[in-house]
Design an enzyme around this catalytic site. Structure first.
Site, PDB file in Angstrom:
ATOM      1  N   TYR A 141      61.663  41.191  57.970  1.00 46.93           N
ATOM      2  CA  TYR A 141      62.350  42.212  59.009  1.00 46.93           C
ATOM      3  C   TYR A 141      62.409  41.402  60.373  1.00 46.93           C
ATOM      4  CZ  TYR A 141      62.115  45.854  62.927  1.00 46.93           C
ATOM      5  OH  TYR A 141      62.391  46.463  64.039  1.00 46.93           O
ATOM      6  N   ASP A 236      61.874  33.080  62.078  1.00 48.04           N
ATOM      7  CA  ASP A 236      61.282  33.877  62.855  1.00 48.04           C
ATOM      8  C   ASP A 236      59.782  34.211  62.782  1.00 48.04           C
ATOM      9  OD1 ASP A 236      60.458  36.453  63.894  1.00 48.04           O
ATOM     10  OD2 ASP A 236      62.150  37.757  62.935  1.00 48.04           O
ATOM     11  N   LYS A 264      55.342  39.029  70.706  1.00 49.84           N
ATOM     12  CA  LYS A 264      53.937  39.195  70.443  1.00 49.84           C
ATOM     13  C   LYS A 264      53.109  38.422  71.231  1.00 49.84           C
ATOM     14  CE  LYS A 264      55.006  41.318  66.069  1.00 49.84           C
ATOM     15  NZ  LYS A 264      54.830  42.963  66.078  1.00 49.84           N
TER      16      LYS A 264
HETATM   17  N1  PMP Z   1      60.627  39.713  63.809  1.00 49.51           N
HETATM   18  C1  PMP Z   1      59.508  39.950  63.416  1.00 49.51           C
HETATM   19  C2  PMP Z   1      58.970  38.990  62.178  1.00 49.51           C
HETATM   20  C3  PMP Z   1      58.732  41.210  63.532  1.00 49.51           C
HETATM   21  O1  PMP Z   1      57.534  41.341  63.100  1.00 49.51           O
HETATM   22  C4  PMP Z   1      59.271  41.862  64.611  1.00 49.51           C
HETATM   23  C5  PMP Z   1      58.397  43.127  65.109  1.00 49.51           C
HETATM   24  N2  PMP Z   1      57.355  43.458  64.233  1.00 49.51           N
HETATM   25  C6  PMP Z   1      60.229  41.698  65.111  1.00 49.51           C
HETATM   26  C7  PMP Z   1      61.114  40.491  64.710  1.00 49.51           C
HETATM   27  C8  PMP Z   1      61.135  42.536  66.247  1.00 49.51           C
HETATM   28  O2  PMP Z   1      60.079  42.336  67.481  1.00 49.51           O
HETATM   29  P1  PMP Z   1      60.181  43.537  68.596  1.00 49.51           P
HETATM   30  O3  PMP Z   1      59.477  44.673  67.921  1.00 49.51           O
HETATM   31  O4  PMP Z   1      59.198  42.810  69.577  1.00 49.51           O
HETATM   32  O5  PMP Z   1      61.409  43.867  69.051  1.00 49.51           O
END
Ligand code: PMP
Length: 428
Positions: A141, A236, A264
């Site tokens: 994701y 990511d 995060k």
């Molecule tokens: N990339 C990863 C690996 C994630 O886990 C997340 C959110 N859990 C995102 C992108 C998107 O981040 P956000 O919810 O802050 O938009």
């Protein structure tokens, strides 16, 4: 005021009663608890019920809730005024701290979420390469940008299908999907489009479809293919950044990404994301270069100061190895006890990220190796734990996080609960 009353009001005000889908408890059933406050490893709901928290806001709170040192810095930041829309020294301090410690980060641009970080990094990758396609992996994701809400489609290798309504067909036409943990299948998709792939993006430790730790040689293979074909490797690290270790999963696996995305922990629990990488790539971004990206609240000083205070505190405590050791001990203990009383329950771990699952292979590296029994078992496990005072992520495919605030006595209490909950879920 009960959780039920609040949720009935919430569904009349927000879609499904929430502002981010998993919070609605849809995949575990029942009524969400409404959290009124949190401290250390615990959250307390509006009825006064308290829970040991393993969801931890889905990852940012590596020091636990309301860490006093971060809180003091946040109070000072608020006293100093909370947004200026102008240059300030706080983002500079956070940027220099990170650049001084992560060699593949020569420049960094702060944004307000992980989604925004990924979206912007991919724009840079396209600008740098003059290519349009992005290759991602099934089960990873990367936030909710149009072109990334896809899974493997049927038909040709690499073909995609939308995982959300409302996406224009041509937004998907630039995305390719390959399976995780499969060199041959990846090569087939990659080779078919090699000269048009701007970037390959991966969660180096996929943690959004359960926890699917990858083999190092497989990650190295992807990196080698990218460099051979002139595609950029985008890691990511929204979850793993400053979690797997100070240098994230790239450090842990000795990978050298072209671009890296953070979220995060980097904002200490405030809305902060970032994309970063080599100077010549980041200098393509406005106003240094032609790639446009901006944000009213980007590098918000409260988030910048909370992020830096969090990272400095972790460094001062030598927190990453300490937390890794604590998580290893906890997982070892859980595995022993599950082996005795709930033998088909597995605990997977990478640093302080954990996943508890029912059945399946000894090591799950791809979504299709997860046992289908897990989806039916987890809601029972979740509620059995909740009733006993442990708050797990409210979805079978979200991971657990540990923080520095999860001390030995908290973990001993939690282990008793998780074992009893697994036994109950196995019985019912
Ligand atoms: N990339 C990863 C690996 C994630 O886990 C997340 C959110 N859990 C995102 C992108 C998107 O981040 P956000 O919810 O802050 O938009």
């Amino acid at each position: 005021m009960t959780n039920q009353e609040l949720f009935e009001r919430a569904v009349r005000t927000a879609p499904g009663g929430v502002h981010s889908p998993v919070r609605a408890f849809k995949s575990v059933g029942g009524t969400p608890v409404f959290i009124a406050s949190a401290q250390g490893p615990r959250i307390t709901d509006v009825t006064g019920a308290s829970y040991i928290d393993f969801c931890l806001s889905f990852g940012p709170l590596i020091l636990g809730h309301a860490d006093p040192i971060v809180a003091a810095e946040v109070h000072r930041a608020v006293d100093d005024g909370w947004t200026y829309g102008a240059c300030e020294p706080y983002s500079l301090a956070l940027a220099e701290w990170i650049i001084g410690r992560i060699p593949w980060v020569e420049r960094i641009r702060f944004v307000s979420s992980g989604t925004e970080a990924v979206m912007s990094a991919l724009r840079v990758a396209r600008a740098a390469t003059g290519r349009s396609r992005i290759l991602k992996f099934e089960g990873c994701y990367h936030g909710h940008a149009d072109g990334l809400l896809v899974r493997a489609g049927s038909g040709l290798a690499g073909a995609v299908a939308a995982t959300s309504a409302g996406l224009p067909g041509d937004a998907l036409s630039h995305t390719l999907v390959a399976p995780l943990d499969d060199e041959q299948a990846f090569d087939a998709v990659f080779n078919a489009h090699a000269t048009d792939i701007a970037a390959v993006i991966i969660e180096p430790v996929p943690a959004n479809y359960g926890l699917l730790p990858q083999r190092r040689e497989w990650l190295t293979h992807i990196a080698a293919k990218c460099s051979e074909a002139g595609a950029l490797l985008v890691l990511d690290e929204v979850i793993t950044g400053f979690r797997s270790g100070l240098q994230g999963a790239a450090g842990a696996f000795d990978l050298r990404p072209d671009l890296v995305c953070y979220g995060k922990i980097i904002g200490g629990g405030f809305p902060v994301g970032a994309y970063a990488g080599r100077a010549e790539l980041l200098d393509l971004v406005a106003p240094a270069g032609p790639v446009y990206q901006a944000g009213t609240l980007s590098a918000n000083p409260v988030g910048m100061r909370a992020g830096l205070a969090t990272l400095q505190r972790m460094a001062a405590l030598d927190g990453w190895p300490a937390l890794d050791a604590r998580a290893a001990g906890f997982v070892r203990h859980l595995r022993e006890r599950f082996a005795a009383s709930a033998p088909s329950v597995h605990v997977d771990r990478h640093s302080s990220i954990m996943w508890i699952r029912k059945g399946g292979q000894a090591k799950c590296r791809r979504p299709d190796t997860i046992a289908s029994a897990h989806g039916a078992w987890y809601p029972k496990f979740f509620h059995a734990a909740l009733r006993r005072g442990v708050y797990l992520p409210p979805s079978a495919y979200e991971v657990l996080f540990l923080s520095m605030a999860h001390d030995d006595s908290t973990l001993a209490e939690a282990a008793d609960v998780l074992v009893a909950a697994a036994e109950e879920a196995d019985r019912t």
